[in-house]
Write a protein that holds these residues in place. Structure first.
Motif, mmCIF file in Angstrom:
data_model
loop_
_atom_site.group_PDB
_atom_site.id
_atom_site.type_symbol
_atom_site.label_atom_id
_atom_site.label_comp_id
_atom_site.label_asym_id
_atom_site.label_seq_id
_atom_site.Cartn_x
_atom_site.Cartn_y
_atom_site.Cartn_z
ATOM 1 N N LYS A 56 61.980 36.517 15.342
ATOM 2 C CA LYS A 56 61.642 37.583 16.273
ATOM 3 C C LYS A 56 62.422 37.450 17.578
ATOM 4 N N LEU A 57 62.768 38.596 18.152
ATOM 5 C CA LEU A 57 63.410 38.624 19.458
ATOM 6 C C LEU A 57 62.351 38.480 20.540
ATOM 7 N N ASN A 58 62.809 38.205 21.772
ATOM 8 C CA ASN A 58 61.854 38.169 22.871
ATOM 9 C C ASN A 58 61.442 39.594 23.253
ATOM 10 N N LYS A 59 60.461 39.722 24.149
ATOM 11 C CA LYS A 59 59.894 41.031 24.481
ATOM 12 C C LYS A 59 60.931 42.012 25.038
ATOM 13 N N PRO A 60 61.787 41.614 25.997
ATOM 14 C CA PRO A 60 62.790 42.574 26.484
ATOM 15 C C PRO A 60 63.725 43.073 25.389
ATOM 16 N N GLN A 62 63.013 43.199 22.161
ATOM 17 C CA GLN A 62 62.241 44.065 21.281
ATOM 18 C C GLN A 62 62.111 45.467 21.868
ATOM 19 N N GLY A 63 61.925 45.542 23.191
ATOM 20 C CA GLY A 63 61.858 46.851 23.838
ATOM 21 C C GLY A 63 63.185 47.577 23.770
ATOM 22 N N HIS A 64 64.266 46.830 23.890
ATOM 23 C CA HIS A 64 65.603 47.420 23.811
ATOM 24 C C HIS A 64 65.846 48.053 22.445
ATOM 25 N N LEU A 65 65.303 47.446 21.388
ATOM 26 C CA LEU A 65 65.532 47.923 20.022
ATOM 27 C C LEU A 65 64.272 48.520 19.386
ATOM 28 N N LYS A 66 63.333 49.005 20.203
ATOM 29 C CA LYS A 66 62.051 49.441 19.648
ATOM 30 C C LYS A 66 62.209 50.568 18.630
ATOM 31 N N ASN A 67 63.103 51.505 18.889
ATOM 32 C CA ASN A 67 63.294 52.593 17.931
ATOM 33 C C ASN A 67 63.984 52.105 16.662
ATOM 34 N N PHE A 68 64.920 51.177 16.841
ATOM 35 C CA PHE A 68 65.661 50.661 15.691
ATOM 36 C C PHE A 68 64.777 49.791 14.813
ATOM 37 N N LEU A 69 63.910 48.980 15.423
ATOM 38 C CA LEU A 69 63.124 48.008 14.671
ATOM 39 C C LEU A 69 61.967 48.629 13.906
ATOM 40 N N LYS A 70 61.667 49.907 14.141
ATOM 41 C CA LYS A 70 60.595 50.558 13.387
ATOM 42 C C LYS A 70 60.932 50.637 11.905
ATOM 43 N N LYS A 71 62.235 50.733 11.601
ATOM 44 C CA LYS A 71 62.657 50.889 10.219
ATOM 45 C C LYS A 71 63.423 49.672 9.702
ATOM 46 N N ASN A 72 63.593 48.663 10.535
ATOM 47 C CA ASN A 72 64.401 47.505 10.146
ATOM 48 C C ASN A 72 63.703 46.220 10.545
ATOM 49 N N SER A 73 64.134 45.116 9.941
ATOM 50 C CA SER A 73 63.587 43.812 10.297
ATOM 51 C C SER A 73 64.132 43.361 11.643
ATOM 52 N N SER A 74 63.487 42.357 12.215
ATOM 53 C CA SER A 74 63.901 41.853 13.519
ATOM 54 C C SER A 74 65.103 40.926 13.375
ATOM 55 N N PHE A 75 65.686 40.574 14.518
ATOM 56 C CA PHE A 75 66.838 39.681 14.552
ATOM 57 C C PHE A 75 66.557 38.548 15.524
ATOM 58 N N SER A 76 67.225 37.426 15.310
ATOM 59 C CA SER A 76 67.085 36.309 16.239
ATOM 60 C C SER A 76 68.225 36.276 17.243
ATOM 61 N N ILE A 77 69.335 36.940 16.935
ATOM 62 C CA ILE A 77 70.519 36.875 17.793
ATOM 63 C C ILE A 77 71.136 38.260 17.919
ATOM 64 N N LEU A 78 71.516 38.620 19.134
ATOM 65 C CA LEU A 78 72.265 39.846 19.393
ATOM 66 C C LEU A 78 73.592 39.466 20.041
ATOM 67 N N ARG A 79 74.677 40.056 19.585
ATOM 68 C CA ARG A 79 75.997 39.804 20.157
ATOM 69 C C ARG A 79 76.736 41.133 20.324
ATOM 70 N N GLU A 80 77.549 41.196 21.384
ATOM 71 C CA GLU A 80 78.351 42.390 21.638
ATOM 72 C C GLU A 80 79.828 42.083 21.447
ATOM 73 N N PHE A 81 80.546 43.039 20.877
ATOM 74 C CA PHE A 81 81.979 42.908 20.645
ATOM 75 C C PHE A 81 82.684 44.136 21.213
ATOM 76 N N PRO A 82 83.366 43.977 22.350
ATOM 77 C CA PRO A 82 84.100 45.121 22.914
ATOM 78 C C PRO A 82 85.338 45.442 22.096
ATOM 79 N N PHE A 83 85.635 46.722 21.977
ATOM 80 C CA PHE A 83 86.842 47.144 21.291
ATOM 81 C C PHE A 83 88.037 47.021 22.230
ATOM 82 N N PRO A 84 89.209 46.650 21.723
ATOM 83 C CA PRO A 84 90.412 46.646 22.563
ATOM 84 C C PRO A 84 90.670 48.034 23.139
ATOM 85 N N GLU A 85 91.244 48.079 24.333
ATOM 86 C CA GLU A 85 91.515 49.354 25.002
ATOM 87 C C GLU A 85 92.384 50.237 24.115
ATOM 88 N N GLY A 86 91.899 51.424 23.889
ATOM 89 C CA GLY A 86 92.650 52.381 23.087
ATOM 90 C C GLY A 86 92.494 52.196 21.598
#
Length: 207
Positions: A56-60, A62-86
């Protein structure tokens, strides 16, 4: 650009096609799920956020993904990957799965993780200093750092190599080759060593 989050399992060795032994790191990579599309107008840069794991994720979070988690299981880790410019990807959408099947044998990847923490260490261990001579009037200073400054300026310069906490920092090892892929078990075999202890979370990307 390819990206995935995984967990370092450990190191082993395999025999390649020519019969030579190759050291490899076993990585359990994914499956991951795209949880958010980042756009430049709203987030300041374009990219994706993906989730990995099953705890389970922490409360913040979980709130960030509340709409997504209604239909999906929870995650323990979130990571962001920026796309190269252009080079924004237009065909990705929330809910898409990311697996090891996107990689190919022989492909070069960059692996990022947190290095092993080694606690407080002296300069010989931390920076590979040679230390002082064991004779010629020396006493209890074999592993001492030596002089750390001069008459001017009257302070120690920033960045000076001295004793201190070693390890426990983010490190990226580049251009490691994918030796084998096991889609059924979500396993990648990567040639050589990667940062961190067994069980640490890592990210794998391509340029």
């Amino acid at each position: 650009m390819k990206y995935i989050v995984g967990k370092k399992v450990g190191m082993t060795q395999i025999f390649n096609d020519s019969g030579k032994v190759q050291p490899v790191t076993v990585v359990q990579a994914g499956p991951c799920t795209i949880t958010q599309i980042l756009v430049k107008e709203k987030n300041g840069y374009s990219g994706v956020q993906i989730g990995f794991g099953s705890k389970k994720l922490n409360k913040p979070q979980q709130g960030h993904l509340k709409n997504f988690l209604k239909k999906n299981s929870s995650f323990s880790i979130l990571r962001e990957f920026p796309f190269p410019e252009g080079k924004e990807e237009k065909d990705v959408k929330v809910g898409d799965a990311i697996t090891v099947e996107q990689f190919e044998k022989g492909e070069k990847v960059n692996v990022s993780g947190t290095t092993k923490s080694k606690g407080f260490q002296g300069v010989v261990k931390r920076w590979n200093f040679a230390g002082g001579p064991a004779s010629h009037g020396q006493k209890h200073s074999l592993r001492a750092p030596g002089s750390i400054g001069s008459a001017y300026p009257q302070h120690v310069l920033k960045g000076k190599k001295m004793a201190g906490r070693m390890g426990g920092v983010k490190h990226t090892t580049r251009n490691l080759r994918v030796v084998d892929i096991m889609p059924k078990d979500n396993i990648l075999l990567i040639k050589g060593a990667i940062p961190g202890h067994n069980g640490t979370t890592i990210t794998i990307t391509t340029e």
